[in-house]
Design an enzyme around this catalytic site. Structure first.
Site, PDB file in Angstrom:
ATOM      1  CG  ASP A 116      63.872  63.289  46.213  1.00  0.00           C
ATOM      2  OD1 ASP A 116      63.238  62.813  47.174  1.00  0.00           O
ATOM      3  OD2 ASP A 116      64.270  62.598  45.253  1.00  0.00           O
ATOM      4  CD  GLU A 174      62.460  57.260  46.568  1.00  0.00           C
ATOM      5  OE1 GLU A 174      62.637  56.048  46.358  1.00  0.00           O
ATOM      6  OE2 GLU A 174      61.876  57.985  45.750  1.00  0.00           O
ATOM      7  CD  GLU A 175      61.288  60.076  42.660  1.00  0.00           C
ATOM      8  OE1 GLU A 175      61.595  59.146  41.886  1.00  0.00           O
ATOM      9  OE2 GLU A 175      60.140  60.238  43.112  1.00  0.00           O
ATOM     10  CG  HIS A 404      57.132  59.463  38.983  1.00  0.00           C
ATOM     11  ND1 HIS A 404      58.339  58.909  38.660  1.00  0.00           N
ATOM     12  CD2 HIS A 404      57.142  59.561  40.343  1.00  0.00           C
ATOM     13  CE1 HIS A 404      59.036  58.662  39.770  1.00  0.00           C
ATOM     14  NE2 HIS A 404      58.313  59.048  40.803  1.00  0.00           N
TER      15      HIS A 404
HETATM   16 ZN   LIG Z   1      58.869  58.741  42.693  1.00  0.00          ZN
HETATM   17 ZN   LIG Z   2      58.191  58.735  45.778  1.00  0.00          ZN
END
Ligand SMILES: [Zn+2]
Ligand SMILES: [Zn+2]
Length: 443
Positions: A116, A174-175, A404
């Site tokens: 993702d 995952e986020e 990020h």
């Molecule tokens: Zn992340």
């Molecule tokens: Zn990550």
């Protein structure tokens, strides 16, 4: 009589027992794969490198948010299915599970990539910039998916050398799943991603802004346990000029924000890291009205069990007492989100020679636990896990944009290296466990 289910769980228990015995009884790691196999790995990595980099760029240009990784999953399944992998799609939503049966019988291991992207507008100046406005692979999951896919291609070409089975997991979200949805590693585990065949160990990695060519890892705690909280302060509305007739939720919330800072700074052991962050504060209706309601949202990160249990209790007491002092009402909601990623000590020790041999001792750096969170923890809680960080900083640069960041731009030279590392780790793990099962000397 054994039902298929109990037979399966008995088989899983046996595999885990064997793996545990292998890890516990391992006086020294075998020398790794023979030089010819090592050379074949290098050749296959080189053969697939250009295509995997191309796939990484394609995924980067077409990022998809958690639980919406439709095209990424399709691409991965379409690549592996024709090669004879046993492919299951739609696992935990958009997840893909691809099983490679080796040319020789043996145990099973798994490796996981997340797929993702994040809701971030890319600003990095790359020719393969995201084409999806406001969505970007700013956490490097495009690299993870590509490296694991590339490793699948390498090991498929070396199938005759694979003793056992490798399960390749391509995981959604995952986020975090979108509001109101489930997803991620937890759901993958619950949907049996590690069960068929029962994996004896699981591997995973994350890109990291450290010089390309290095890896970072350590036994034990790798990432923090993360929790989320919502505090709702309920006051009483009144005219801004007549505050004595109301209960000001803004003033109460302000006191709560300040007092909560003491949970970490005054009430926790300074040698045991913890973080308490309030990320949002919303409330009030108008500048000349006493606010009736304020909502605070935040996250807590801990490394120890002590803090994981103690901090929510301290927070609740502070919140309730401050609200009570002002005759305000309050609601305190606290949810444990992710456990810590934990590297199995024996598995980590077994994999260390593989990594030092491949990269050199000076390129294997010690990982210090970080307050970030990773849902790989759910996989590593089910079976012994090994998680490492792969350096992706261009050596010519003094520093790299962090994860990020809208500027995140990993050095693609880490991609073939990642394929090489994973191929060796997986083969060595299977060989090590097979040697034990066969009663080889030295184990
Ligand atoms: Zn992340
Ligand atoms: Zn990550």
């Amino acid at each position: 009589m054994m039902t298929p289910r109990t037979a399966r769980s008995a088989r899983s228990a046996l595999v885990l027992m064997l793996f545990a015995a292998f890890l516990a009884g391992r006086p020294s790691w075998p020398a790794g794969v023979d030089p010819k196999t090592a050379q074949r790995i290098d050749e296959e990595v080189e053969k697939n490198r250009a295509e995997i980099v191309k796939i990484r760029r394609f995924i980067h240009m077409n990022p998809e948010l958690g639980n919406r990784e439709f095209e990424t999953a399709r691409l991965i399944a379409a690549k592996l299915e024709p090669l004879g992998f046993e492919v299951r799609t739609g696992v935990a939503g958009t997840g893909v599970v691809a099983v490679l049966r080796g040319g020789q019988p043996g145990p099973a291991v798994a490796v996981r990539a997340d797929m993702d992207a994040l809701p971030i507008q890319e600003t990095a100046n790359v020719p393969f910039k995201s084409l999806n406005p406001g969505v970007m692979h700013a956490c490097g999951h495009d690299v993870h998916s590509s490296v694991v896919l590339g490793t699948a291609l390498v090991l498929n070409a070396l199938k005759d050398k694979v003793r056992g089975t490798v399960t390749f997991l391509f995981q959604p979200a995952e986020e975090g799943a979108p509001e109101g949805e489930e997803g991620g590693a937890d759901l993958m585990v619950r949907e049996g991603a590690l069960d068929t065949p029962p994996a004896g160990a699981v591997f995973g990695f994350h890109v990291w802004p450290e010089t390309v060519g290095t890896v970072l890892f350590a036994p034990g705690i790798v990432t923090a346990a993360s929790s989320t909280f919502v505090i709702t302060v309920k006051g009483k509305s009144a005219h801004a000029a007549r505050p004595h007739e109301g209960v000001d939720a803004v003033v109460v919330a302000a006191e709560i924000v300040t007092a909560l800072q003491t949970v970490v700074s005054r009430a926790s052991d300074p040698t045991d890291p913890a973080v308490l962050t309030i990320g949002t504060i919303n409330g009030g209706a108008r500048r000349n009205i006493i606010a009736e309601r304020v909502v605070l949202e935040g996250t807590v990160r801990t490394l120890s069990e002590t803090n994981r249990k103690k901090i929510p209790l301290l927070m609740e007491s502070i919140v309730k007492n401050i609200a009570g002092m002002h005759d305000a009402g309050c609601q305190f909601e606290y949810k444990e989100a992710l456990p810590s990623v934990f590297n199995n000590s024996e598995l980590c020790a077994a994999m260390t020679p593989t990594l030092t041999k491949l990269l050199g001792k000076d390129k294997t750096l010690e990982w210090k636990p970080q307050m970030i969170a990773e849902d790989f923890s759910f996989l590593a809680r089910k079976v012994p896990g090994f998680y490492f960080f792969l350096g992706v900083k261009n050596p010519a640069q003094a520093s790299a944009a962090p994860l990020h960041s809208p500027n995140f731009n990993p050095d693609e030279r880490a991609i073939p290296l990642g394929m090489r590392i994973l191929s060796h780790l997986l083969l060595d793990a299977l060989n090590g466990q097979s040697a034990l099962a066969a009663g080889a000397p030295g184990f």
